[in-house]
Motif scaffolding. Structure first.
Motif, mmCIF file in Angstrom:
data_model
loop_
_atom_site.group_PDB
_atom_site.id
_atom_site.type_symbol
_atom_site.label_atom_id
_atom_site.label_comp_id
_atom_site.label_asym_id
_atom_site.label_seq_id
_atom_site.Cartn_x
_atom_site.Cartn_y
_atom_site.Cartn_z
ATOM 1 N N SER A 258 7.398 13.909 -5.569
ATOM 2 C CA SER A 258 6.397 13.118 -4.856
ATOM 3 C C SER A 258 7.063 12.297 -3.762
ATOM 4 C CB SER A 258 5.647 12.195 -5.820
ATOM 5 O OG SER A 258 4.931 12.956 -6.782
ATOM 6 N N ILE B 35 10.913 7.186 -2.454
ATOM 7 C CA ILE B 35 10.209 6.062 -1.823
ATOM 8 C C ILE B 35 10.859 5.774 -0.481
ATOM 9 C CG2 ILE B 35 9.376 3.709 -2.112
ATOM 10 C CD1 ILE B 35 8.492 5.596 -4.343
ATOM 11 N N GLN C 183 0.827 -1.192 0.000
ATOM 12 C CA GLN C 183 0.000 0.000 0.000
ATOM 13 C C GLN C 183 0.866 1.248 0.000
ATOM 14 O OE1 GLN C 183 -2.639 0.329 3.294
ATOM 15 N NE2 GLN C 183 -3.669 2.147 2.517
ATOM 16 N N ASP C 184 0.766 2.040 -1.081
ATOM 17 C CA ASP C 184 1.521 3.283 -1.169
ATOM 18 C C ASP C 184 0.796 4.379 -0.402
ATOM 19 O OD1 ASP C 184 3.377 2.066 -2.736
ATOM 20 O OD2 ASP C 184 2.583 2.819 -4.632
ATOM 21 N N HIS D 92 6.161 3.340 1.943
ATOM 22 C CA HIS D 92 5.739 1.952 1.808
ATOM 23 C C HIS D 92 5.477 1.303 3.162
ATOM 24 C CE1 HIS D 92 7.240 0.935 -2.537
ATOM 25 N NE2 HIS D 92 6.211 1.748 -2.503
ATOM 26 N N ILE E 211 6.486 9.079 -1.189
ATOM 27 C CA ILE E 211 5.645 7.892 -0.978
ATOM 28 C C ILE E 211 6.252 7.009 0.104
ATOM 29 C CG2 ILE E 211 4.704 5.811 -2.044
ATOM 30 C CD1 ILE E 211 4.706 7.327 -4.706
ATOM 31 N N GLU F 171 0.992 8.211 -0.244
ATOM 32 C CA GLU F 171 1.576 9.407 -0.843
ATOM 33 C C GLU F 171 1.242 10.613 0.025
ATOM 34 O OE1 GLU F 171 2.155 10.784 -5.342
ATOM 35 O OE2 GLU F 171 0.076 10.949 -4.687
ATOM 36 N N LYS G 202 10.329 10.363 -7.887
ATOM 37 C CA LYS G 202 9.693 10.175 -6.589
ATOM 38 C C LYS G 202 10.743 9.752 -5.567
ATOM 39 C CE LYS G 202 5.467 8.455 -8.790
ATOM 40 N NZ LYS G 202 4.518 7.315 -8.889
ATOM 41 N N SER H 73 10.915 3.203 2.769
ATOM 42 C CA SER H 73 10.507 1.878 3.234
ATOM 43 C C SER H 73 11.416 1.411 4.350
ATOM 44 C CB SER H 73 10.532 0.878 2.058
ATOM 45 O OG SER H 73 11.828 0.832 1.489
#
Length: 322
Positions: free
Chosen positions: A268, A314, A84-85, A272, A270, A87, A312, A316
């Protein structure tokens, strides 16, 4: 009576019952040879049926095992393949350089990523416009009434005092009204609007002016989902960091820091891993550096794994092997 051997065949009472069960031939009882052949056929059929039952049971067991295996495996695949991202900031459509345009007596000033610009309005009010922001204002304020500007993004206002003409900043669903003061307005698209007061006194209200609140220096007003206001003590160091050319956060949530980075570089952001959103860290870094350097500095903290992919960032968790 002689003892039966394993492969011997005797015409005893059980044999006769079997004989009758197989029927008569031409109205007569079958011969011993015919009965033996019928018996062998009977036992062959029984053995075949038994084998079929075993095969069916075995096949059913395999099918059941496969179903159980699928039940055990599918959630694992789902969990791994459908991350499920989350943002928290989406890149905006902004110019590559500072742009100023004029139409019908109104001026529009837009800034690109990682850039601030300063202007002085007709009444002497000084504005510092942050990155990826747009300010619309009249070339000349009216002699009477209000002095109103429209902001998308973030700006610092040092308003020239004029008790006869209140100064109003409209930013989405929120309005900020002052007479003379220093304050920040943060109203990027997709984010809740916030006003932070440094000097003086301001009044915030919704766009219909049905709800309003006065805030004092050191306080921040955030527009809530029901268009009301949440008033709290402001983190002044973090809030005014952009005007000093730095990211400056003390014990701040990673989500808050990444929103600031996203708005500055227009990239952006995001997540995780939801658990990382509220991870608190201390982070201070110059805004004059590249996004790559900022990402590397955050990775060096060892809190989370940050990667730049297709415009972007990311965020995580580190893998167990890390």
């Amino acid at each position: 009576m002689e003892e039966k051997k394993e492969n011997d065949f005797k015409m005893d009472t059980e044999d006769l019952r079997l004989l009758n069960a197989f029927g008569e031939a031409l109205g007569d009882l079958p011969s011993e040879e015919e009965t033996r052949a019928a018996w062998n056929a009977f036992t062959s059929r029984q053995d075949a049926q038994k084998r079929r039952r075993i095969i069916q049971m075995w096949a059913s067991g395999i099918a059941a095992a496969i179903v159980v295996l699928v039940v055990l495996i599918v959630p694992r695949i789902t969990n791994e393949d459908t991350i499920q991202d989350i943002e928290i900031f989406a890149a905006l459509d902004v110019p590559e350089a500072v742009i100023t345009s004029e139409s019908n007596g109104r001026i529009t000033l837009s800034t690109p990523p990682a850039t601030t610009t300063q202007i002085t309005l007709d009444d002497g009010t000084q504005v510092t416009l942050s990155a990826n922001s747009r300010l619309e204002y009249p070339k000349q304020f009216p002699a009477e009434g209000t002095r109103e500007v429209h902001l998308t993004g973030e700006a610092r206002f040092e308003v020239a005092k004029d008790s006869a003409r209140p100064f109003i900043v409209s930013s989405g669903k929120m309005q900020t009204q002052v007479l003379g003061t220093v304050f920040d307005v943060n109203a990027y698209p997709g984010k809740v609007a916030a006003v932070t007061l440094f000097q003086g006194r301001v009044r915030v209200s919704d766009e219909k002016q049905t709800r309003q609140k006065d805030i004092m220096p050191g306080q921040q007003a955030i527009l809530s989902e029901d268009d009301g206001f949440i008033i709290s003590e402001a983190q002044l160091t973090a809030t005014e960091g952009w005007t000093k050319g730095e990211f400056s956060f003390d014990d701040a949530e990673l989500a808050e820091i990444m929103k600031s980075i996203g708005t500055w570089y227009n990239t952006s952001i995001i997540f995780h891993s939801p658990d990382l959103l509220k991870q608190r860290i201390h982070f201070r870094f110059p805004r004059t550096t590249s996004l790559e350097e900022v990402v590397q500095a955050l990775n060096d903290l060892g809190i989370a794994k940050l990667e730049q992919k297709k415009g972007k960032v990311i965020i995580s968790n580190y893998s167990p092997k890390h």
